[in-house]
Motif scaffolding. Structure first.
Motif, PDB file in Angstrom:
ATOM      1  N   VAL A 132       0.838  -1.199   0.000  1.00  0.00           N
ATOM      2  CA  VAL A 132       0.000   0.000   0.000  1.00  0.00           C
ATOM      3  C   VAL A 132       0.873   1.250   0.000  1.00  0.00           C
ATOM      4  N   PHE A 133       0.727   2.060  -1.038  1.00  0.00           N
ATOM      5  CA  PHE A 133       1.413   3.340  -1.134  1.00  0.00           C
ATOM      6  C   PHE A 133       0.530   4.442  -0.546  1.00  0.00           C
ATOM      7  N   THR A 134       1.138   5.609  -0.340  1.00  0.00           N
ATOM      8  CA  THR A 134       0.393   6.758   0.160  1.00  0.00           C
ATOM      9  C   THR A 134       0.439   7.877  -0.868  1.00  0.00           C
ATOM     10  N   SER A 135      -0.724   8.277  -1.357  1.00  0.00           N
ATOM     11  CA  SER A 135      -0.814   9.345  -2.340  1.00  0.00           C
ATOM     12  C   SER A 135      -1.395  10.588  -1.673  1.00  0.00           C
ATOM     13  N   SER A 136      -2.024  11.434  -2.467  1.00  0.00           N
ATOM     14  CA  SER A 136      -2.538  12.714  -1.978  1.00  0.00           C
ATOM     15  C   SER A 136      -3.518  13.263  -2.995  1.00  0.00           C
ATOM     16  N   GLY A 137      -4.311  14.229  -2.563  1.00  0.00           N
ATOM     17  CA  GLY A 137      -5.193  14.900  -3.510  1.00  0.00           C
ATOM     18  C   GLY A 137      -4.430  15.630  -4.597  1.00  0.00           C
ATOM     19  N   VAL A 138      -3.156  15.986  -4.313  1.00  0.00           N
ATOM     20  CA  VAL A 138      -2.336  16.648  -5.332  1.00  0.00           C
ATOM     21  C   VAL A 138      -1.529  15.629  -6.130  1.00  0.00           C
ATOM     22  N   GLY A 139      -1.846  14.349  -5.970  1.00  0.00           N
ATOM     23  CA  GLY A 139      -1.162  13.295  -6.703  1.00  0.00           C
ATOM     24  C   GLY A 139      -1.846  12.918  -7.997  1.00  0.00           C
ATOM     25  N   ASN A 140      -3.023  13.464  -8.243  1.00  0.00           N
ATOM     26  CA  ASN A 140      -3.702  13.202  -9.523  1.00  0.00           C
ATOM     27  C   ASN A 140      -4.279  14.471 -10.125  1.00  0.00           C
ATOM     28  N   LYS A 141      -4.146  15.578  -9.416  1.00  0.00           N
ATOM     29  CA  LYS A 141      -4.558  16.889  -9.908  1.00  0.00           C
ATOM     30  C   LYS A 141      -3.581  17.925  -9.345  1.00  0.00           C
ATOM     31  N   GLY A 142      -2.763  18.504 -10.234  1.00  0.00           N
ATOM     32  CA  GLY A 142      -1.765  19.454  -9.775  1.00  0.00           C
ATOM     33  C   GLY A 142      -2.390  20.669  -9.114  1.00  0.00           C
ATOM     34  N   ARG A 143      -1.685  21.211  -8.128  1.00  0.00           N
ATOM     35  CA  ARG A 143      -2.187  22.371  -7.405  1.00  0.00           C
ATOM     36  C   ARG A 143      -1.074  23.398  -7.265  1.00  0.00           C
ATOM     37  N   ALA A 144      -1.411  24.655  -7.500  1.00  0.00           N
ATOM     38  CA  ALA A 144      -0.415  25.725  -7.430  1.00  0.00           C
ATOM     39  C   ALA A 144       0.368  25.679  -6.123  1.00  0.00           C
ATOM     40  N   TYR A 145       1.677  25.842  -6.240  1.00  0.00           N
ATOM     41  CA  TYR A 145       2.618  25.978  -5.130  1.00  0.00           C
ATOM     42  C   TYR A 145       3.012  24.657  -4.470  1.00  0.00           C
ATOM     43  N   TRP A 146       2.391  23.554  -4.887  1.00  0.00           N
ATOM     44  CA  TRP A 146       2.700  22.273  -4.243  1.00  0.00           C
ATOM     45  C   TRP A 146       3.854  21.536  -4.925  1.00  0.00           C
ATOM     46  N   GLY A 147       4.398  22.104  -5.993  1.00  0.00           N
ATOM     47  CA  GLY A 147       5.600  21.683  -6.679  1.00  0.00           C
ATOM     48  C   GLY A 147       6.102  20.259  -6.492  1.00  0.00           C
ATOM     49  N   PRO A 148       7.281  20.086  -5.864  1.00  0.00           N
ATOM     50  CA  PRO A 148       7.889  18.756  -5.759  1.00  0.00           C
ATOM     51  C   PRO A 148       7.001  17.714  -5.090  1.00  0.00           C
ATOM     52  N   TYR A 149       6.273  18.112  -4.048  1.00  0.00           N
ATOM     53  CA  TYR A 149       5.420  17.136  -3.369  1.00  0.00           C
ATOM     54  C   TYR A 149       4.349  16.602  -4.319  1.00  0.00           C
ATOM     55  N   SER A 150       3.704  17.500  -5.055  1.00  0.00           N
ATOM     56  CA  SER A 150       2.686  17.079  -6.010  1.00  0.00           C
ATOM     57  C   SER A 150       3.290  16.171  -7.072  1.00  0.00           C
ATOM     58  N   MET A 151       4.420  16.565  -7.625  1.00  0.00           N
ATOM     59  CA  MET A 151       5.067  15.737  -8.646  1.00  0.00           C
ATOM     60  C   MET A 151       5.427  14.364  -8.097  1.00  0.00           C
ATOM     61  N   SER A 152       5.878  14.327  -6.850  1.00  0.00           N
ATOM     62  CA  SER A 152       6.258  13.039  -6.255  1.00  0.00           C
ATOM     63  C   SER A 152       5.061  12.126  -6.072  1.00  0.00           C
ATOM     64  N   LYS A 153       3.906  12.686  -5.792  1.00  0.00           N
ATOM     65  CA  LYS A 153       2.726  11.856  -5.586  1.00  0.00           C
ATOM     66  C   LYS A 153       2.123  11.389  -6.916  1.00  0.00           C
TER      67      LYS A 153
END
Length: 248
Positions: A148-169
Protein backbone atom coordinates in the motif's frame (compact mmCIF):
# COMPACT_ATOMS: atom_id res chain seq x y z
CA UNK A 1 -14.90 -0.46 1.97
CA UNK A 2 -15.60 3.02 3.37
CA UNK A 3 -17.92 1.65 6.02
CA UNK A 4 -15.69 -1.37 6.56
CA UNK A 5 -16.38 -2.97 9.89
CA UNK A 6 -13.09 -3.62 11.65
CA UNK A 7 -13.22 -7.04 13.27
CA UNK A 8 -11.25 -8.00 16.34
CA UNK A 9 -8.13 -9.97 15.36
CA UNK A 10 -8.80 -9.36 11.65
CA UNK A 11 -5.03 -9.09 11.15
CA UNK A 12 -4.17 -11.95 13.52
CA UNK A 13 -0.70 -13.43 12.90
CA UNK A 14 0.08 -11.07 10.02
CA UNK A 15 3.49 -9.40 9.79
CA UNK A 16 3.21 -5.83 8.49
CA UNK A 17 5.85 -3.20 7.80
CA UNK A 18 4.87 0.44 8.35
CA UNK A 19 7.19 3.23 7.19
CA UNK A 20 6.92 6.63 8.82
CA UNK A 21 5.65 4.80 11.90
CA UNK A 22 6.82 7.35 14.45
CA UNK A 23 4.13 9.95 13.93
CA UNK A 24 0.81 10.86 12.35
CA UNK A 25 -0.97 8.32 10.15
CA UNK A 26 1.89 5.83 10.27
CA UNK A 27 1.85 5.77 14.06
CA UNK A 28 -1.91 5.24 14.19
CA UNK A 29 -1.80 2.55 11.51
CA UNK A 30 0.92 0.67 13.39
CA UNK A 31 -1.03 0.82 16.64
CA UNK A 32 -4.25 -0.24 14.92
CA UNK A 33 -2.61 -3.16 13.12
CA UNK A 34 -1.07 -4.33 16.39
CA UNK A 35 -4.41 -4.02 18.17
CA UNK A 36 -5.91 -6.31 15.53
CA UNK A 37 -3.29 -9.02 16.07
CA UNK A 38 -0.46 -8.12 13.68
CA UNK A 39 3.23 -8.06 14.44
CA UNK A 40 4.29 -4.63 13.20
CA UNK A 41 7.71 -3.58 11.94
CA UNK A 42 8.11 0.09 12.85
CA UNK A 43 10.36 1.93 10.38
CA UNK A 44 11.25 5.59 10.81
CA UNK A 45 14.16 7.96 11.14
CA UNK A 46 13.63 9.11 14.75
CA UNK A 47 14.40 6.45 17.35
CA UNK A 48 12.67 8.25 20.24
CA UNK A 49 9.38 8.40 18.35
CA UNK A 50 9.59 4.74 17.34
CA UNK A 51 10.33 3.73 20.92
CA UNK A 52 7.24 5.57 22.14
CA UNK A 53 5.06 3.74 19.61
CA UNK A 54 6.72 0.46 20.61
CA UNK A 55 6.00 1.13 24.29
CA UNK A 56 2.36 2.00 23.63
CA UNK A 57 1.84 -1.23 21.69
CA UNK A 58 3.54 -3.42 24.29
CA UNK A 59 1.81 -1.74 27.23
CA UNK A 60 -1.54 -2.38 25.54
CA UNK A 61 -0.76 -6.10 25.47
CA UNK A 62 -0.50 -6.44 21.70
CA UNK A 63 2.12 -8.49 19.80
CA UNK A 64 5.60 -7.12 20.36
CA UNK A 65 6.68 -4.98 17.40
CA UNK A 66 10.16 -4.49 15.99
CA UNK A 67 11.95 -1.17 15.49
CA UNK A 68 13.97 -0.31 12.38
CA UNK A 69 15.58 3.15 12.53
CA UNK A 70 16.26 4.18 8.92
CA UNK A 71 16.50 7.56 7.21
CA UNK A 72 15.07 7.10 3.74
CA UNK A 73 16.93 10.17 2.52
CA UNK A 74 20.23 8.31 2.80
CA UNK A 75 19.26 4.64 2.71
CA UNK A 76 20.66 2.48 -0.09
CA UNK A 77 19.24 -0.36 -2.16
CA UNK A 78 21.23 -2.80 -0.02
CA UNK A 79 19.75 -1.34 3.18
CA UNK A 80 16.27 -2.26 1.94
CA UNK A 81 17.33 -5.72 0.79
CA UNK A 82 18.89 -6.35 4.20
CA UNK A 83 15.74 -5.06 5.90
CA UNK A 84 13.46 -7.49 4.09
CA UNK A 85 15.86 -10.41 4.56
CA UNK A 86 15.98 -9.69 8.30
CA UNK A 87 12.18 -9.52 8.55
CA UNK A 88 11.72 -12.83 6.72
CA UNK A 89 14.52 -14.51 8.69
CA UNK A 90 13.12 -13.33 12.02
CA UNK A 91 9.38 -13.65 11.43
CA UNK A 92 9.22 -16.19 8.61
CA UNK A 93 7.17 -14.03 6.26
CA UNK A 94 5.92 -10.56 5.39
CA UNK A 95 2.19 -10.14 4.77
CA UNK A 96 1.91 -6.44 4.09
CA UNK A 97 3.68 -3.11 3.82
CA UNK A 98 2.26 0.38 4.28
CA UNK A 99 4.61 2.86 2.61
CA UNK A 100 3.56 5.93 4.52
CA UNK A 101 6.82 7.88 4.93
CA UNK A 102 7.19 11.04 2.86
CA UNK A 103 8.32 14.66 3.20
CA UNK A 104 6.53 17.83 2.20
CA UNK A 105 9.45 19.96 1.09
CA UNK A 106 8.16 23.51 0.87
CA UNK A 107 5.20 25.23 -0.74
CA UNK A 108 6.52 27.74 -3.24
CA UNK A 109 5.90 29.09 -6.76
CA UNK A 110 7.15 26.77 -9.48
CA UNK A 111 9.87 29.16 -10.67
CA UNK A 112 11.38 29.39 -7.18
CA UNK A 113 11.55 25.66 -6.40
CA UNK A 114 14.96 25.10 -4.84
CA UNK A 115 16.94 22.33 -6.52
CA UNK A 116 17.98 20.76 -3.22
CA UNK A 117 14.37 20.70 -2.00
CA UNK A 118 13.33 19.01 -5.23
CA UNK A 119 16.11 16.43 -4.88
CA UNK A 120 15.25 15.68 -1.24
CA UNK A 121 11.53 15.23 -1.94
CA UNK A 122 12.17 12.99 -4.92
CA UNK A 123 14.72 10.96 -2.96
CA UNK A 124 12.36 10.21 -0.07
CA UNK A 125 8.99 10.20 -1.84
CA UNK A 126 9.96 8.50 -5.11
CA UNK A 127 13.39 6.86 -5.28
CA UNK A 128 13.23 5.39 -1.77
CA UNK A 129 9.71 4.07 -2.49
CA UNK A 130 11.00 2.38 -5.64
CA UNK A 131 13.99 0.81 -3.89
CA UNK A 132 12.06 -0.46 -0.91
CA UNK A 133 9.31 -1.81 -3.18
CA UNK A 134 11.86 -3.71 -5.26
CA UNK A 135 13.10 -5.34 -2.06
CA UNK A 136 9.61 -6.02 -0.68
CA UNK A 137 7.96 -7.53 -3.75
CA UNK A 138 9.49 -11.06 -3.65
CA UNK A 139 8.42 -11.55 -0.02
CA UNK A 140 4.96 -10.11 -0.65
CA UNK A 141 4.47 -12.28 -3.72
CA UNK A 142 5.40 -15.30 -1.62
CA UNK A 143 2.75 -14.43 0.97
CA UNK A 144 0.21 -13.12 -1.57
CA UNK A 145 0.30 -9.97 0.49
CA UNK A 146 -0.63 -6.31 0.25
CA UNK A 147 1.56 -3.37 -0.79
CA UNK A 148 0.00 0.00 0.00
CA UNK A 149 1.41 3.34 -1.13
CA UNK A 150 0.39 6.76 0.16
CA UNK A 151 -0.81 9.35 -2.34
CA UNK A 152 -2.54 12.71 -1.98
CA UNK A 153 -5.19 14.90 -3.51
CA UNK A 154 -2.34 16.65 -5.33
CA UNK A 155 -1.16 13.30 -6.70
CA UNK A 156 -3.70 13.20 -9.52
CA UNK A 157 -4.56 16.89 -9.91
CA UNK A 158 -1.76 19.45 -9.78
CA UNK A 159 -2.19 22.37 -7.40
CA UNK A 160 -0.42 25.72 -7.43
CA UNK A 161 2.62 25.98 -5.13
CA UNK A 162 2.70 22.27 -4.24
CA UNK A 163 5.60 21.68 -6.68
CA UNK A 164 7.89 18.76 -5.76
CA UNK A 165 5.42 17.14 -3.37
CA UNK A 166 2.69 17.08 -6.01
CA UNK A 167 5.07 15.74 -8.65
CA UNK A 168 6.26 13.04 -6.26
CA UNK A 169 2.73 11.86 -5.59
CA UNK A 170 1.93 11.69 -9.31
CA UNK A 171 5.00 9.44 -9.53
CA UNK A 172 3.76 7.40 -6.57
CA UNK A 173 0.45 6.65 -8.26
CA UNK A 174 2.25 5.70 -11.47
CA UNK A 175 4.58 3.37 -9.55
CA UNK A 176 1.64 1.72 -7.83
CA UNK A 177 -0.17 1.15 -11.12
CA UNK A 178 2.95 -0.28 -12.78
CA UNK A 179 3.51 -2.79 -9.99
CA UNK A 180 -0.18 -3.70 -9.83
CA UNK A 181 -0.26 -4.39 -13.55
CA UNK A 182 2.99 -6.38 -13.63
CA UNK A 183 2.02 -8.58 -10.68
CA UNK A 184 -1.74 -8.86 -11.13
CA UNK A 185 -1.60 -12.64 -11.62
CA UNK A 186 0.67 -13.41 -8.67
CA UNK A 187 -1.68 -12.80 -5.73
CA UNK A 188 0.17 -9.64 -4.72
CA UNK A 189 -2.19 -6.70 -4.57
CA UNK A 190 -0.89 -3.15 -4.84
CA UNK A 191 -2.93 -0.05 -4.11
CA UNK A 192 -2.60 3.52 -2.86
CA UNK A 193 -4.47 5.49 -0.25
CA UNK A 194 -5.27 9.18 -0.48
CA UNK A 195 -5.85 9.92 3.22
CA UNK A 196 -7.41 13.34 2.62
CA UNK A 197 -7.10 16.19 5.10
CA UNK A 198 -5.93 14.57 8.34
CA UNK A 199 -4.70 15.98 11.64
CA UNK A 200 -0.96 15.35 11.32
CA UNK A 201 2.24 17.40 11.75
CA UNK A 202 2.67 17.52 7.95
CA UNK A 203 -0.85 18.87 7.52
CA UNK A 204 -0.19 21.55 10.15
CA UNK A 205 2.92 22.64 8.27
CA UNK A 206 1.06 22.85 4.96
CA UNK A 207 -1.99 24.62 6.43
CA UNK A 208 -0.79 26.59 9.47
CA UNK A 209 -4.00 28.66 9.69
CA UNK A 210 -6.35 25.67 9.51
CA UNK A 211 -8.43 24.72 12.53
CA UNK A 212 -7.33 21.14 13.36
CA UNK A 213 -10.85 20.40 14.56
CA UNK A 214 -12.12 20.66 10.97
CA UNK A 215 -10.10 17.71 9.68
CA UNK A 216 -10.24 14.01 10.44
CA UNK A 217 -7.98 12.38 12.98
CA UNK A 218 -5.73 9.49 11.87
CA UNK A 219 -7.88 7.13 13.91
CA UNK A 220 -11.01 8.11 11.97
CA UNK A 221 -9.53 7.06 8.61
CA UNK A 222 -8.25 3.68 9.76
CA UNK A 223 -11.05 1.51 8.28
CA UNK A 224 -9.54 1.77 4.78
CA UNK A 225 -6.02 1.12 6.10
CA UNK A 226 -7.23 -2.04 7.83
CA UNK A 227 -9.32 -3.16 4.87
CA UNK A 228 -6.39 -3.06 2.45
CA UNK A 229 -4.26 -5.15 4.81
CA UNK A 230 -7.00 -7.67 5.54
CA UNK A 231 -7.90 -10.75 3.51
CA UNK A 232 -11.18 -9.04 2.61
CA UNK A 233 -9.36 -6.88 0.05
CA UNK A 234 -7.73 -9.71 -1.92
CA UNK A 235 -9.54 -8.74 -5.11
CA UNK A 236 -8.62 -5.03 -4.93
CA UNK A 237 -5.62 -4.14 -7.10
CA UNK A 238 -4.27 -1.08 -8.88
CA UNK A 239 -6.55 1.47 -7.24
CA UNK A 240 -5.97 4.80 -5.56
CA UNK A 241 -8.69 5.03 -2.95
CA UNK A 242 -9.79 8.01 -0.89
CA UNK A 243 -9.99 7.39 2.84
CA UNK A 244 -12.44 10.27 3.02
CA UNK A 245 -14.51 9.99 -0.18
CA UNK A 246 -16.81 12.79 0.95
CA UNK A 247 -13.97 15.33 0.86
CA UNK A 248 -12.98 16.98 -2.40
Amino acid sequence: MFDYEIKENSLHNKVILVTGAGDGIGKQAAKTYAQLGATVILLGRTVDKLEKVYDEIVEAGHPEPAIVPLDMKGATKQNYIDLVNTIVDQFGKLDGALLNASILGELTPFTTIHEQTFDDVMQVNVKAQMLISQALIPALVESKGSLVFTSSGVGNKGRAYWGPYSMSKFATESMMELIADEYEDTGLRTNAINPGGTKTPMRATAYPAEDPATVATPEQIMPLYVYLMSDDSKEINGQTIKAQPQRK
